[in-house]
Design an enzyme around this catalytic site. Structure first.
Site, mmCIF file in Angstrom:
data_model
loop_
_atom_site.group_PDB
_atom_site.id
_atom_site.type_symbol
_atom_site.label_atom_id
_atom_site.label_comp_id
_atom_site.label_asym_id
_atom_site.label_seq_id
_atom_site.Cartn_x
_atom_site.Cartn_y
_atom_site.Cartn_z
ATOM 1 N N ASP A 111 0.926 -1.178 0.019
ATOM 2 C CA ASP A 111 -0.116 0.008 -0.057
ATOM 3 C C ASP A 111 0.756 1.130 -0.085
ATOM 4 O OD1 ASP A 111 -2.412 1.471 0.101
ATOM 5 O OD2 ASP A 111 -3.215 -0.671 0.234
ATOM 6 N N HIS A 112 0.085 2.404 -0.129
ATOM 7 C CA HIS A 112 0.915 3.593 -0.263
ATOM 8 C C HIS A 112 2.225 3.752 0.508
ATOM 9 C CE1 HIS A 112 -0.201 5.336 3.814
ATOM 10 N NE2 HIS A 112 -1.434 4.616 3.498
ATOM 11 N N ASP A 113 3.349 4.495 0.042
ATOM 12 C CA ASP A 113 4.465 4.643 0.575
ATOM 13 C C ASP A 113 5.331 3.571 0.952
ATOM 14 O OD1 ASP A 113 3.956 7.787 0.447
ATOM 15 O OD2 ASP A 113 2.386 7.296 1.859
ATOM 16 N N ASN A 126 3.103 2.448 4.351
ATOM 17 C CA ASN A 126 4.372 2.864 4.845
ATOM 18 C C ASN A 126 5.046 1.683 5.409
ATOM 19 O OD1 ASN A 126 6.235 4.832 5.360
ATOM 20 N ND2 ASN A 126 5.423 5.170 7.636
#
Ligand SMILES: CC(C)(COP(=O)(O)OP(=O)(O)OC[C@H]1O[C@@H](n2cnc3c(N)ncnc32)[C@H](O)[C@@H]1OP(=O)(O)O)[C@@H](O)C(=O)NCCC(=O)NCCS
Length: 221
Positions: A140-142, A160
């Site tokens: 997922d994001h980052d 993250n």
């Protein structure tokens, strides 16, 4: 289409060949096998051109300057990369992204990495060099994958998450957001990771617990 050879002749290599074919970007000249034992005439319809040591001859004869290392083991992939570059220092490595994967805006995918069918790489995630994001895995994001790390089929990283170089998140494992997984570690099949994972370790379970230390290159597949 650019000409390419595939290093590896086992199951993972067949999946990578399928990804390359689906991209319609590469003309697969043939397969280079790691060992005499694995040499057969064909792998998934591709001619076996020889073994790693034959690379200089194959480059000359086939006029091929790109390759992809289609070997599932993270440490072995790096060993093969080093051998290739010792034989042919100018050799280049392809990145292969299955058209049925989902790659969000802001994602960076570095050389040599493979993204399989159904994978989701969400916004601003970073895939290092020579990584594998296997079938239906997601970051997922980052989140980021260090060089030579991998997500097995169905592995899920929340936002993250950082996976260290050479580490493997095994089949169906799930990692909570903001977790750091150290380098050269293995998160076992089906684990649910709620705390950071130290480097050079094997851990598994629900919740995931440290099981033992691990030396680089130890088999895990
Ligand atoms: C983490 C892993 C490498 C551990 O391997 P290992 O250290 O050789 O462990 P063993 O197979 O010797 O198992 C030791 C014990 O731990 C248990 N165990 C092993 N992995 C486990 C896991 N992921 N979750 C729960 N228990 C596990 C075994 O059942 C065994 O229990 P027992 O002593 O009661 O019989 C392995 O379980 C794993 O997950 N492999 C990766 C599979 C994968 O993702 N393949 C992807 C192919 S694309």
């Amino acid at each position: 289409m650019k000409r390419i050879v595939v290093f590896g002749a086992a199951g993972h290599a067949r999946v990578v060949i399928d990804v390359l074919e689906k991209t319609r970007l590469w003309d697969i000249v043939g397969v280079i096998s790691g060992s005499q034992a694995a040499v057969t005439n064909q792998v998934f319809g591709c001619t076996v051109l020889g073994q790693d040591d034959d690379l200089p001859r194959i480059v000359r004869e086939q006029e091929v300057h790109y390759g992809i290392i289609a070997v599932g083991d993270n440490f072995l992939r790096d060993r093969i990369r080093r051998k290739i570059l010792s034989l042919c220092p100018d050799f280049q490595f392809a990145t292969a992204v299955h058209p049925d994967s989902s790659i969000a805006r802001g994602v960076a995918i570095s050389e040599g990495s493979v993204i399989m069918a159904g994978a989701v790489v969400n916004s601003d995630a970073r895939i290092g060099r020579f990584c594998i994001v296997n079938t239906n895995a997601s970051l997922d994001h980052d989140s980021s994958l260090g060089d030579f790390s991998s997500l097995a089929p169905g592995a899920v990283l929340g936002g993250n998450v950082r996976v260290g170089a050479y580490s493997a998140v095994c089949i169906g494992a799930m990692v909570k957001q903001d977790i750091v997984i150290g380098e050269h570690s293995v998160v076992g099949a089906g684990a649910i990771v709620m705390q950071d994972v130290p480097g050079y370790s094997v851990c598994f379970g629900q919740p995931c617990r440290f099981v033992r230390e691990r030396v680089p290159g130890e088999s895990y597949l």
